[in-house]
Design an enzyme around this catalytic site. Structure first.
Site, mmCIF file in Angstrom:
data_model
loop_
_atom_site.group_PDB
_atom_site.id
_atom_site.type_symbol
_atom_site.label_atom_id
_atom_site.label_comp_id
_atom_site.label_asym_id
_atom_site.label_seq_id
_atom_site.Cartn_x
_atom_site.Cartn_y
_atom_site.Cartn_z
ATOM 1 N N LYS A 35 -2.155 -10.997 10.683
ATOM 2 C CA LYS A 35 -2.466 -11.090 9.246
ATOM 3 C C LYS A 35 -1.186 -11.428 8.468
ATOM 4 O O LYS A 35 -0.092 -11.396 9.042
ATOM 5 C CB LYS A 35 -3.051 -9.760 8.773
ATOM 6 C CG LYS A 35 -2.100 -8.578 8.931
ATOM 7 C CD LYS A 35 -2.805 -7.229 8.796
ATOM 8 C CE LYS A 35 -1.806 -6.114 9.022
ATOM 9 N NZ LYS A 35 -2.431 -4.797 9.132
ATOM 10 N N ARG A 134 -7.909 5.890 3.915
ATOM 11 C CA ARG A 134 -7.807 4.645 3.167
ATOM 12 C C ARG A 134 -9.194 4.017 3.188
ATOM 13 O O ARG A 134 -9.944 4.171 2.238
ATOM 14 C CB ARG A 134 -6.737 3.744 3.814
ATOM 15 C CG ARG A 134 -6.343 2.557 2.991
ATOM 16 C CD ARG A 134 -5.186 1.795 3.622
ATOM 17 N NE ARG A 134 -5.481 1.342 4.981
ATOM 18 C CZ ARG A 134 -4.616 0.677 5.746
ATOM 19 N NH1 ARG A 134 -3.406 0.389 5.293
ATOM 20 N NH2 ARG A 134 -4.959 0.283 6.954
ATOM 21 N N TYR A 263 26.218 -11.225 -11.362
ATOM 22 C CA TYR A 263 25.521 -10.647 -12.526
ATOM 23 C C TYR A 263 25.909 -9.188 -12.721
ATOM 24 O O TYR A 263 25.923 -8.400 -11.773
ATOM 25 C CB TYR A 263 24.010 -10.692 -12.321
ATOM 26 C CG TYR A 263 23.399 -12.054 -12.546
ATOM 27 C CD1 TYR A 263 23.442 -12.662 -13.792
ATOM 28 C CD2 TYR A 263 22.769 -12.718 -11.502
ATOM 29 C CE1 TYR A 263 22.872 -13.907 -14.003
ATOM 30 C CE2 TYR A 263 22.189 -13.967 -11.694
ATOM 31 C CZ TYR A 263 22.242 -14.552 -12.953
ATOM 32 O OH TYR A 263 21.682 -15.771 -13.145
ATOM 33 N N MET A 311 18.930 -15.301 -7.644
ATOM 34 C CA MET A 311 17.709 -15.954 -7.176
ATOM 35 C C MET A 311 17.977 -16.874 -5.968
ATOM 36 O O MET A 311 17.197 -16.898 -5.013
ATOM 37 C CB MET A 311 17.072 -16.760 -8.310
ATOM 38 C CG MET A 311 15.696 -17.301 -7.955
ATOM 39 S SD MET A 311 14.976 -18.308 -9.251
ATOM 40 C CE MET A 311 14.595 -17.081 -10.493
HETATM 41 C C1 LIG Z 1 -1.825 -4.120 10.317
HETATM 42 C C2 LIG Z 1 -2.687 -3.346 11.223
HETATM 43 C C3 LIG Z 1 -2.315 -3.120 12.559
HETATM 44 C C4 LIG Z 1 -0.956 -3.477 13.113
HETATM 45 O O1 LIG Z 1 -0.042 -2.476 12.748
HETATM 46 P P1 LIG Z 1 1.473 -2.515 13.244
HETATM 47 O O2 LIG Z 1 2.054 -1.279 12.699
HETATM 48 O O3 LIG Z 1 2.079 -3.732 12.645
HETATM 49 O O4 LIG Z 1 1.432 -2.578 14.727
HETATM 50 C C5 LIG Z 1 -3.242 -2.509 13.395
HETATM 51 N N1 LIG Z 1 -4.460 -2.122 12.921
HETATM 52 C C6 LIG Z 1 -4.819 -2.288 11.638
HETATM 53 C C7 LIG Z 1 -6.157 -1.819 11.184
HETATM 54 C C8 LIG Z 1 -3.941 -2.888 10.733
HETATM 55 O O5 LIG Z 1 -4.307 -3.041 9.462
#
Ligand SMILES: *Cc1c(COP(=O)(O)O)cnc(C)c1O
Length: 370
Positions: A35, A134, A263, A311
């Protein structure tokens, strides 16, 4: 001239890290988590290099379609399922597997009017909330939910997953059940009578919690070479950095004692000294919290950031670098400086640093070159 900033993506290191995942969890299938554009590394490049993965996990239908349109035919899981009922026909058509977590999604599934004509079913997974709090169904409801799904035509419940909230913390051995032990226990009990595929472990679960492995593991961060646990470095786990963020010196200046840098003039030279300006800044995703003292490496040798990140530029300390020249290579993280070290300096995590590298930074892999 183009700016010299680039993120080198080492696909050999990626494949090595994948192998480490299978060393840690030899009996599980591997759902590589790609992702957020493969944690900033480029989703297609990562997916193509991980041809041994059993499946891929993404966050959105767009990412799923990107994989399908690139000809990737392995199982693809959408970790938060779908967001609108009108996505269902597309998920079905392209064989994408939503992981559903809410009653709202369930009722949308029940109302789904299939327009795609294939006889095949839409495979879905369910997410349980075992303590992350969550998303996910209450583990007590699983039988009811399973029955509801069985009543929906064309939909097949294929698997069940949950997510660990604290797996990066080692077991503190004080005789008490840790939060992770509790989650593993609750998941194990909730799913034990179900003949579905099961998955619980993220990277931290893979390296530190063997009982969390089940049928599928879901590595993300460890594939990219960063440590998923607080008590071990990436090298301790045999992981190699995949991304090296680098740029070049574009200016060298001789400063006088008391000259203030950048800065706000946050840092003043304690003596007459040379500094270098490097073409990288928060516009590239280099964090603005990387203030004085954050390590960088010039031609492989360490020095530090001075003053504030701009930047497009930072200033670095050239004391001890008499031979530094304009055009010299400067590494912000990667081969010489673990991204985890920068994350600690900036009070964040490697995930955020890698995802934040902006689109103006070209990603160059060892495969693109060859
Ligand atoms: C992002 C995610 C993972 C991967 O987690 P890592 O800590 O990067 O290994 C696994 N399962 C779910 C549901 C996630 O959202």
């Amino acid at each position: 001239m183009t700016r010299p900033v680039r993120a080198l993506i080492d696909l050999v290191a990626l494949q090595h890290n994948f192998k480490r995942v299978s060393d840690f969890s030899p009996h599980s299938k591997i759902m590589a988590v790609i992702k957020a554009d493969g944690y900033g590394h480029g989703i297609l490049r990562i997916a193509r290099a991980l041809d041994e993965a059993d499946g891929f996990a993404v966050a959105s239908i767009e990412e799923g379609l990107l994989l399908r349109n690139a000809g990737i035919n392995k199982p693809v899981f959408l970790l938060t399922g779908f967001h609108h009922g009108d996505e269902l026909n597309e998920l079905h058509k392209y064989n994408l597997t939503p992981v559903i977590h809410s009653h709202e999604q369930l009722s949308r599934l029940a109302r789904w009017k299939k327009t795609t004509d294939a006889k095949k079913e839409l495979n879905i997974w369910c997410k349980l909330d075992t303590g992350m709090h969550r998303v996910g169904f209450d583990p007590d409801e699983i039988t009811i939910i399973q029955n509801q799904i069985n009543d929906i035509e064309n939909v097949n419940l294929a698997g069940i997953m949950s997510h660990l909230a604290n797996a990066d913390h080692p077991n503190d051995d004080n005789g008490q059940e840790s939060k992770t032990d509790e989650q593993i226990l609750l998941f194990t009990q909730s799913v034990k009578s179900l003949s579905l595929e099961k998955s619980l472990a993220n990277s931290a679960g893979i390296v530190a919690w063997q009982k969390s492995h089940f049928d599928w593991v879901r590595p993300g961060i460890m594939l990219y070479g960063s440590s998923p646990v607080l008590d071990k470095k990436a090298t301790d786990l045999g992981l190699l950095p995949v991304m090296t963020l680098e740029s070049e010196i574009i200016s060298i200046k001789k400063m006088k004692k008391h000259d203030a840098i950048g800065y706000g003039g946050d840092w003043t030279c304690p003596e007459d000294m040379s500094v270098a300006v490097v073409a990288i800044g928060y516009g590239d995703g280099y964090p603005r919290s990387a203030t004085t003292g954050t390590p960088v490496a010039i031609n492989g040798k360490r020095t530090q950031v001075l003053g504030r990140v701009s930047m497009d530029m930072i200033t670095v300390d050239l004391r001890g670098f008499e031979h530094a020249r304009i055009g010299d290579r400067v590494e912000l993280w990667g081969q010489n400086i673990p991204v985890d070290e920068i994350a600690a300096f900036c009070n964040t995590i490697s995930y955020e640093l890698m995802c934040q590298v902006t689109s103006r930074v070209p990603r160059i892999s060892n495969r693109d070159a060859g």
